[in-house]
Design an enzyme around this catalytic site. Structure first.
Site, short mmCIF file in Angstrom:
data_model
loop_
_atom_site.label_atom_id
_atom_site.label_comp_id
_atom_site.label_asym_id
_atom_site.label_seq_id
_atom_site.Cartn_x
_atom_site.Cartn_y
_atom_site.Cartn_z
N LYS A 198 1.08 -1.25 -0.20
CA LYS A 198 -0.13 0.19 -0.04
C LYS A 198 1.06 1.33 0.06
O LYS A 198 2.20 1.06 0.29
CB LYS A 198 -0.71 -0.08 1.28
CG LYS A 198 -1.90 -1.26 1.30
CD LYS A 198 -2.77 -1.24 2.27
CE LYS A 198 -3.44 -2.52 2.81
NZ LYS A 198 -4.41 -2.23 4.11
N TYR A 256 -11.90 -2.85 -2.24
CA TYR A 256 -12.37 -3.17 -1.06
C TYR A 256 -14.02 -2.98 -1.12
O TYR A 256 -14.68 -2.84 0.11
CB TYR A 256 -11.83 -1.71 -0.22
CG TYR A 256 -10.40 -2.25 0.23
CD1 TYR A 256 -10.14 -3.25 0.96
CD2 TYR A 256 -9.47 -0.92 0.33
CE1 TYR A 256 -9.03 -3.42 1.29
CE2 TYR A 256 -7.99 -1.31 0.51
CZ TYR A 256 -8.01 -2.51 1.26
OH TYR A 256 -6.49 -2.69 1.71
N ASN A 312 -1.26 -0.21 7.72
CA ASN A 312 -0.64 -1.78 7.86
C ASN A 312 0.02 -2.21 6.81
O ASN A 312 0.33 -3.46 6.56
CB ASN A 312 -1.62 -2.65 8.48
CG ASN A 312 -2.95 -2.51 7.25
OD1 ASN A 312 -2.82 -2.50 6.30
ND2 ASN A 312 -3.84 -3.67 7.85
N HIS A 319 -1.61 -5.64 1.54
CA HIS A 319 -2.77 -6.26 1.27
C HIS A 319 -2.55 -7.67 1.03
O HIS A 319 -1.35 -7.68 0.05
CB HIS A 319 -3.72 -5.47 0.25
CG HIS A 319 -4.76 -6.36 -0.14
ND1 HIS A 319 -5.95 -6.29 0.57
CD2 HIS A 319 -4.85 -7.26 -1.23
CE1 HIS A 319 -6.78 -7.27 -0.06
NE2 HIS A 319 -6.34 -7.75 -1.07
N GLU A 358 -9.33 -10.66 -7.27
CA GLU A 358 -8.57 -9.40 -7.24
C GLU A 358 -7.33 -9.45 -8.23
O GLU A 358 -6.99 -8.38 -8.67
CB GLU A 358 -7.88 -9.22 -5.73
CG GLU A 358 -8.96 -8.96 -4.53
CD GLU A 358 -8.31 -9.40 -3.25
OE1 GLU A 358 -9.36 -8.88 -2.30
OE2 GLU A 358 -7.33 -9.57 -3.10
#
Ligand code: IDP
Ligand code: MG
Length: 159
Positions: free
Chosen positions: A20, A60, A123, A126, A137
């Site tokens: 990310k 998402y 965080n 992904h 995805e």
């Protein structure tokens, strides 16, 4: 030979992994790629992409009812993301293990989030959470021809 390659592709498990914007900004690309590579998984697609907010919302979509959804999509689309497909036996489940728990405060030391992140909203990585999401995805982020099929020429137990 072609048949053999197709059979190989059909049975090989693949997952979608993304670094990310916070992971990219913090200079953690090589650290993260290295953990998957050293484990023995194979990188079959990789690109740098700045997703649009609409694209982030698609990625998402399962979380659209959650209070953090808007901020999460803003963040994912805020800068370059490293989108990847990793391949190997058990890579979906074990990839999640390498990543650690969603909340870095609950991630074990030794995991990517446990070692390198502090808060859930930053965080850094992904990973697909199951076979269906992995397929969806990969299809969302990549075209089939972006995925490369190759064998390691030097044998080390990896195919
Ligand atoms: P995962 O990334 O471990 O699969 P998900 O539950 O799918 O976790 O959530 C997607 C992302 O949404 C998380 O990685 C995290 O960045 C963010 N997120 C999840 N829960 C929260 C929260 O309670 N507050 C803020 N952000 C969250
Ligand atoms: Mg998830």
């Amino acid at each position: 030979m072609l048949q053999e390659q197709e059979a190989h592709a059909a049975q090989m498990e693949q997952t979608f992994i993304a670094i990310k914007p916070d992971g990219v900004q913090r200079g953690l690309i090589s650290e993260i790629v290295s953990r998957f590579e050293r484990k023995g998984f194979k990188l079959v697609a990789i690109k740098v992409v700045v997703p649009s907010k609409e694209f982030a919302q698609k990625h998402y979509h399962d979380l659209k009812e959650r209070p953090f959804f808007n901020g999460l999509c803003d963040f994912l689309s805020s800068g370059p993301v490293i989108a990847m497909v990793w391949e190997g036996e058990g890579v979906i489940k074990y990839g999640r293990k390498l990543i650690g728990a969603t909340d870095p405060q609950k991630s074990e030391p030794g995991t990517i989030r446990g070692d390198l992140a502090v808060v859930v909203g930053r965080n850094i990585i992904h990973g697909s959470d199951g076979p269906e999401t992995a397929k969806d995805e990969i299809n969302l982020w990549f075209k089939p021809e972006d995925l490369h099929q190759f064998r390691y020429l030097i044998k080390s137990g990896m195919s």
